[in-house]
Write a protein that holds these residues in place. Structure first.
Motif, PDB file in Angstrom:
ATOM      1  N   ALA A 162       0.865  -1.185  -0.099  1.00  0.00           N
ATOM      2  CA  ALA A 162       0.033  -0.121   0.067  1.00  0.00           C
ATOM      3  C   ALA A 162       0.953   1.241  -0.061  1.00  0.00           C
ATOM      4  CB  ALA A 162      -0.980  -0.050   1.201  1.00  0.00           C
ATOM      5  N   ALA A 163       2.144   1.305   0.675  1.00  0.00           N
ATOM      6  CA  ALA A 163       2.855   2.348   0.870  1.00  0.00           C
ATOM      7  C   ALA A 163       3.387   2.631  -0.598  1.00  0.00           C
ATOM      8  CB  ALA A 163       3.933   1.982   1.919  1.00  0.00           C
ATOM      9  N   LEU A 164       4.060   1.506  -1.147  1.00  0.00           N
ATOM     10  CA  LEU A 164       4.375   1.562  -2.400  1.00  0.00           C
ATOM     11  C   LEU A 164       3.590   1.974  -3.586  1.00  0.00           C
ATOM     12  CD1 LEU A 164       6.961  -1.597  -2.612  1.00  0.00           C
ATOM     13  CD2 LEU A 164       7.318   0.754  -1.927  1.00  0.00           C
ATOM     14  N   ASP A 165       2.407   1.410  -3.294  1.00  0.00           N
ATOM     15  CA  ASP A 165       1.244   2.377  -4.423  1.00  0.00           C
ATOM     16  C   ASP A 165       1.039   3.646  -4.195  1.00  0.00           C
ATOM     17  OD1 ASP A 165       0.426  -0.413  -5.503  1.00  0.00           O
ATOM     18  OD2 ASP A 165      -1.220  -0.638  -3.863  1.00  0.00           O
ATOM     19  N   ALA A 166       1.255   4.286  -3.028  1.00  0.00           N
ATOM     20  CA  ALA A 166       0.993   5.785  -2.922  1.00  0.00           C
ATOM     21  C   ALA A 166       2.297   6.438  -3.602  1.00  0.00           C
ATOM     22  CB  ALA A 166       0.998   6.086  -1.337  1.00  0.00           C
ATOM     23  N   PHE A 167       3.328   5.821  -3.372  1.00  0.00           N
ATOM     24  CA  PHE A 167       4.428   6.576  -3.958  1.00  0.00           C
ATOM     25  C   PHE A 167       4.496   6.756  -5.442  1.00  0.00           C
ATOM     26  CE2 PHE A 167       8.568   5.965  -6.299  1.00  0.00           C
ATOM     27  CZ  PHE A 167       9.418   7.191  -5.949  1.00  0.00           C
ATOM     28  N   ILE A 168       4.033   5.290  -6.017  1.00  0.00           N
ATOM     29  CA  ILE A 168       4.016   5.223  -7.579  1.00  0.00           C
ATOM     30  C   ILE A 168       2.835   6.000  -8.185  1.00  0.00           C
ATOM     31  CG2 ILE A 168       3.337   3.399  -9.488  1.00  0.00           C
ATOM     32  CD1 ILE A 168       4.703   1.386  -7.715  1.00  0.00           C
ATOM     33  N   HIS A 169       1.770   6.113  -7.420  1.00  0.00           N
ATOM     34  CA  HIS A 169       0.775   7.019  -7.961  1.00  0.00           C
ATOM     35  C   HIS A 169       1.090   8.412  -7.943  1.00  0.00           C
ATOM     36  CE1 HIS A 169      -3.393   8.557  -8.593  1.00  0.00           C
ATOM     37  NE2 HIS A 169      -3.204   9.227  -7.414  1.00  0.00           N
ATOM     38  N   GLN A 170       1.836   8.798  -6.799  1.00  0.00           N
ATOM     39  CA  GLN A 170       2.392  10.227  -7.008  1.00  0.00           C
ATOM     40  C   GLN A 170       3.430  10.532  -7.992  1.00  0.00           C
ATOM     41  OE1 GLN A 170       1.618  12.599  -4.738  1.00  0.00           O
ATOM     42  NE2 GLN A 170       2.938  14.161  -5.585  1.00  0.00           N
ATOM     43  N   THR A 171       4.107   9.445  -8.603  1.00  0.00           N
ATOM     44  CA  THR A 171       4.961   9.667  -9.723  1.00  0.00           C
ATOM     45  C   THR A 171       4.271  10.010 -10.962  1.00  0.00           C
ATOM     46  OG1 THR A 171       5.358   7.520 -10.133  1.00  0.00           O
ATOM     47  CG2 THR A 171       6.624   8.444  -8.506  1.00  0.00           C
ATOM     48  N   GLN A 172       3.187   9.525 -11.374  1.00  0.00           N
ATOM     49  CA  GLN A 172       2.304   9.289 -12.418  1.00  0.00           C
ATOM     50  C   GLN A 172       1.617  10.502 -12.942  1.00  0.00           C
ATOM     51  OE1 GLN A 172       2.953   6.151 -14.152  1.00  0.00           O
ATOM     52  NE2 GLN A 172       4.466   6.291 -12.579  1.00  0.00           N
ATOM     53  N   ALA A 173       1.677  11.604 -12.331  1.00  0.00           N
ATOM     54  CA  ALA A 173       0.605  12.886 -12.497  1.00  0.00           C
ATOM     55  C   ALA A 173       1.352  13.295 -14.049  1.00  0.00           C
ATOM     56  CB  ALA A 173       0.860  13.698 -11.693  1.00  0.00           C
ATOM     57  N   GLN A 174       2.612  13.350 -14.215  1.00  0.00           N
ATOM     58  CA  GLN A 174       3.052  13.819 -15.386  1.00  0.00           C
ATOM     59  C   GLN A 174       3.338  12.941 -16.558  1.00  0.00           C
ATOM     60  OE1 GLN A 174       2.016  17.060 -14.256  1.00  0.00           O
ATOM     61  NE2 GLN A 174       3.770  17.588 -15.623  1.00  0.00           N
ATOM     62  N   VAL A 175       3.086  11.620 -16.115  1.00  0.00           N
ATOM     63  CA  VAL A 175       3.305  10.534 -17.304  1.00  0.00           C
ATOM     64  C   VAL A 175       2.359  10.612 -18.312  1.00  0.00           C
ATOM     65  CG1 VAL A 175       4.412   8.065 -17.480  1.00  0.00           C
ATOM     66  CG2 VAL A 175       4.780   9.226 -15.432  1.00  0.00           C
ATOM     67  N   SER A 176       2.524  11.346 -19.149  1.00  0.00           N
ATOM     68  CA  SER A 176       1.408  11.665 -20.302  1.00  0.00           C
ATOM     69  C   SER A 176       2.156  11.920 -21.602  1.00  0.00           C
ATOM     70  CB  SER A 176       0.296  12.488 -19.967  1.00  0.00           C
ATOM     71  OG  SER A 176      -0.344  12.373 -18.907  1.00  0.00           O
ATOM     72  N   GLY A 177       1.601  11.140 -22.690  1.00  0.00           N
ATOM     73  CA  GLY A 177       2.378  11.390 -23.960  1.00  0.00           C
ATOM     74  C   GLY A 177       1.933   9.822 -24.462  1.00  0.00           C
ATOM     75  N   THR A 178       2.837   9.968 -25.802  1.00  0.00           N
ATOM     76  CA  THR A 178       2.495   8.927 -26.797  1.00  0.00           C
ATOM     77  C   THR A 178       4.169   8.305 -27.019  1.00  0.00           C
ATOM     78  OG1 THR A 178       0.812  10.081 -27.942  1.00  0.00           O
ATOM     79  CG2 THR A 178       1.844   8.284 -29.010  1.00  0.00           C
ATOM     80  N   VAL A 179       4.037   6.931 -27.106  1.00  0.00           N
ATOM     81  CA  VAL A 179       5.124   6.217 -27.488  1.00  0.00           C
ATOM     82  C   VAL A 179       4.808   5.438 -28.575  1.00  0.00           C
ATOM     83  CG1 VAL A 179       6.712   4.399 -26.573  1.00  0.00           C
ATOM     84  CG2 VAL A 179       5.762   5.945 -25.149  1.00  0.00           C
ATOM     85  N   ARG A 180       5.902   5.171 -29.649  1.00  0.00           N
ATOM     86  CA  ARG A 180       5.816   4.523 -30.776  1.00  0.00           C
ATOM     87  C   ARG A 180       6.895   3.190 -30.759  1.00  0.00           C
ATOM     88  NH1 ARG A 180       7.004   7.980 -36.037  1.00  0.00           N
ATOM     89  NH2 ARG A 180       9.162   7.468 -35.211  1.00  0.00           N
ATOM     90  N   VAL A 181       6.209   2.076 -31.117  1.00  0.00           N
ATOM     91  CA  VAL A 181       7.004   0.830 -30.996  1.00  0.00           C
ATOM     92  C   VAL A 181       6.939   0.133 -32.014  1.00  0.00           C
ATOM     93  CG1 VAL A 181       6.953  -1.510 -29.744  1.00  0.00           C
ATOM     94  CG2 VAL A 181       5.938   0.887 -28.488  1.00  0.00           C
ATOM     95  N   LYS A 182       8.043  -0.177 -32.553  1.00  0.00           N
ATOM     96  CA  LYS A 182       8.360  -1.203 -33.920  1.00  0.00           C
ATOM     97  C   LYS A 182       8.368  -2.578 -33.340  1.00  0.00           C
ATOM     98  CE  LYS A 182      11.768  -1.794 -37.360  1.00  0.00           C
ATOM     99  NZ  LYS A 182      13.389  -1.394 -37.832  1.00  0.00           N
ATOM    100  N   LEU A 183       7.465  -3.259 -34.044  1.00  0.00           N
ATOM    101  CA  LEU A 183       7.428  -4.817 -33.729  1.00  0.00           C
ATOM    102  C   LEU A 183       7.709  -5.620 -35.028  1.00  0.00           C
ATOM    103  CD1 LEU A 183       3.674  -4.655 -32.354  1.00  0.00           C
ATOM    104  CD2 LEU A 183       5.647  -4.682 -30.994  1.00  0.00           C
ATOM    105  N   HIS A 184       8.867  -6.506 -34.741  1.00  0.00           N
ATOM    106  CA  HIS A 184       9.230  -7.228 -35.948  1.00  0.00           C
ATOM    107  C   HIS A 184      10.015  -8.567 -35.290  1.00  0.00           C
ATOM    108  CE1 HIS A 184      12.092  -7.594 -39.359  1.00  0.00           C
ATOM    109  NE2 HIS A 184      10.986  -7.899 -39.839  1.00  0.00           N
ATOM    110  N   LYS A 185       9.710  -9.597 -35.715  1.00  0.00           N
ATOM    111  CA  LYS A 185      10.357 -10.814 -35.610  1.00  0.00           C
ATOM    112  C   LYS A 185      10.811 -11.043 -34.067  1.00  0.00           C
ATOM    113  CE  LYS A 185      10.764 -12.019 -39.937  1.00  0.00           C
ATOM    114  NZ  LYS A 185       9.888 -13.216 -40.315  1.00  0.00           N
ATOM    115  N   GLY A 186       9.766 -11.039 -33.337  1.00  0.00           N
ATOM    116  CA  GLY A 186      10.016 -11.010 -31.928  1.00  0.00           C
ATOM    117  C   GLY A 186      10.302 -10.137 -30.976  1.00  0.00           C
ATOM    118  N   SER A 187      10.674  -8.969 -31.550  1.00  0.00           N
ATOM    119  CA  SER A 187      11.194  -7.770 -30.724  1.00  0.00           C
ATOM    120  C   SER A 187      10.338  -6.799 -30.669  1.00  0.00           C
ATOM    121  CB  SER A 187      12.582  -7.168 -31.416  1.00  0.00           C
ATOM    122  OG  SER A 187      12.381  -6.643 -32.670  1.00  0.00           O
TER     123      SER A 187
END
Length: 402
Positions: free
Chosen positions: A324-349
């Motif tokens: 529960a304590a770690l949840d609180a820390f992690i939740h606090q860190t997420q406020a600014q974690v917004s955006g888009t990530v592009r991922v290339k999928l190919h042959k198992g990677s």
């Protein structure tokens, strides 16, 4: 442990949990067995499983659709924690156990049961996850584990069931032990018990063999808001739908296979095969987005938190004060974690090839070596002097002592 009158049994429809029904009644003296099957996106015919439990002697057979709960309350926090046990396994099976434990406790309280039961053996991690979670949620409930006590082989368990009129369609079962939910599959036992044996393609169901994957890479764009996946390729979707679609897309490219020697909580090493295409891609994308939006000290400190978090979940301590304590820390860190990530999928990677965010701490003007460089190079000399001062003082003292 006193005798239980009414028991809620976690029920999968397999041999062990089916045999648990007459075993609880005849060996443990249970008057009523109520089974509970959880729909976690595994795609099984749960109505057939409900009927099977009643045929085996259950007084009542419950089926609970908990897929959305699994995703929203268990998978999302794990993604935000970048949870990888031993830096490899994304806890696809382990995350379902505290949820099933909660469903058992809720059902027991609603049905007036004085005990819950499961079909776990004495060698695995799941017995710990169930017992500890149930004890945390309702310490007054008894926990019964027939398969941990009966000492029967699979064939002996089938013979025991047949004594009470049970029939089993396939007596020669697969050599593999498989657990499956929307987050992934775990496969163990049989030929896999020799860690030198390469897994045969027959053990995989969510991911394509590399030889069968497309020759052309495929790109996906994953959007996050406050650390929560919210879009796939520009389309706003629920996390549940993102997981479904991404399992198909990434699995088509052979992404998501894990073959590892794992350290179990009970003290033994086991060889485990996992498939978790979507979950692995989402964790990789989320971690990359954090590198763009979190400060260096938070990012680096969070790595240790993630390791502790993963170990707690793996070890069955989802409902613990430290978690529960770690949840609180992690939740606090997420406020600014917004955006888009592009991922290339190919042959198992699954390779991260792009990322952007309005909350990005990356500044091209500071990072560039071009003419638009705004970094004050002259400030570096004073910084280096102060930064290296302790090391120089130590070195000078060492030379004097020699």
């Amino acid at each position: 442990m006193g005798r239980a009158e009414r028991v809620v049994l976690a029920y999968s429809g397999g041999v062990d949990t089916t045999v648990c029904i007459p075993y609880l009644k005849h060996e443990f003296g249970v008057k009523e067995v109520i089974t509970l099957a959880a729909d976690l996106g595994q795609g099984e015919d749960l109505e057939a499983i409900r009927a099977k439990a009643l045929t085996a002697g259950a007084a009542e057979s419950l089926v609970v659709n908990a897929t959305e709960t699994l995703v929203e309350r268990y998978a999302v926090p794990a993604i935000q924690a970048n949870a990888l046990y031993e830096n490899r396994y994304p806890l696809s099976t382990a995350l379902a156990r505290p949820l099933i434990a909660k469903l058992l406790v809720d059902a027991a309280e609603q049905c007036g049961a004085d005990a819950v039961a499961h079909g776990c053996t004495g060698k695995g991690n799941d017995q710990v996850r169930f017992d500890v979670s149930i004890g945390a949620l309702n310490p007054g409930l008894k926990v019964l584990a027939p398969a941990r006590e009966w000492g029967m082989s699979r064939g002996e368990a089938i013979a025991y069931g047949e004594r009470y009129g049970l029939t089993f369609a396939v007596k020669k079962s697969s050599p593999y032990s498989i657990d499956y939910n929307l987050l992934g599959r775990s496969i163990e036992a049989g030929p896999l018990e020799d860690p030198w044996n390469e897994p045969l393609e027959e053990v995989f169901a969510m991911t394509a063999a590399i030889a069968d994957t497309p020759d052309t890479p495929e790109y996906v764009e994953l959007g996050f808001i406050a650390g929560v996946p919210t879009s796939l390729n520009g389309q706003d979707l629920s996390v549940l739908e993102i997981l479904k679609q991404l399992n198909t897309i990434a699995g088509r490219h052979g992404v998501g296979r894990i073959d590892m020697i794992e350290n179990r909580l009970v003290g033994i090493k086991s060889r485990e095969i996992y498939e978790a295409p979507a979950l692995l891609v989402l964790i990789a994308a989320h971690r990359d987005l954090e590198s763009l939006t979190l400060t260096a000290d938070v990012t680096q400190y969070k790595r240790g938190i993630e390791e502790s978090y993963s170990r707690l979940v793996y070890n069955g301590l989802w409902y613990s004060p430290l978690k529960a304590a770690l949840d609180a820390f992690i939740h606090q860190t997420q406020a600014q974690v917004s955006g888009t990530v592009r991922v290339k999928l190919h042959k198992g990677s699954a390779q991260i090839v792009g990322r952007r965010s309005e909350q990005a701490l990356y500044s091209e003007a500071l990072a560039t070596y071009g003419s638009s460089d705004q970094f004050d190079h002259r400030a570096a000399e004073g910084f280096i002097y102060v930064w290296g001062l302790p090391t120089r003082v130590w070195s000078e003292q060492l030379r004097q002592d020699q």
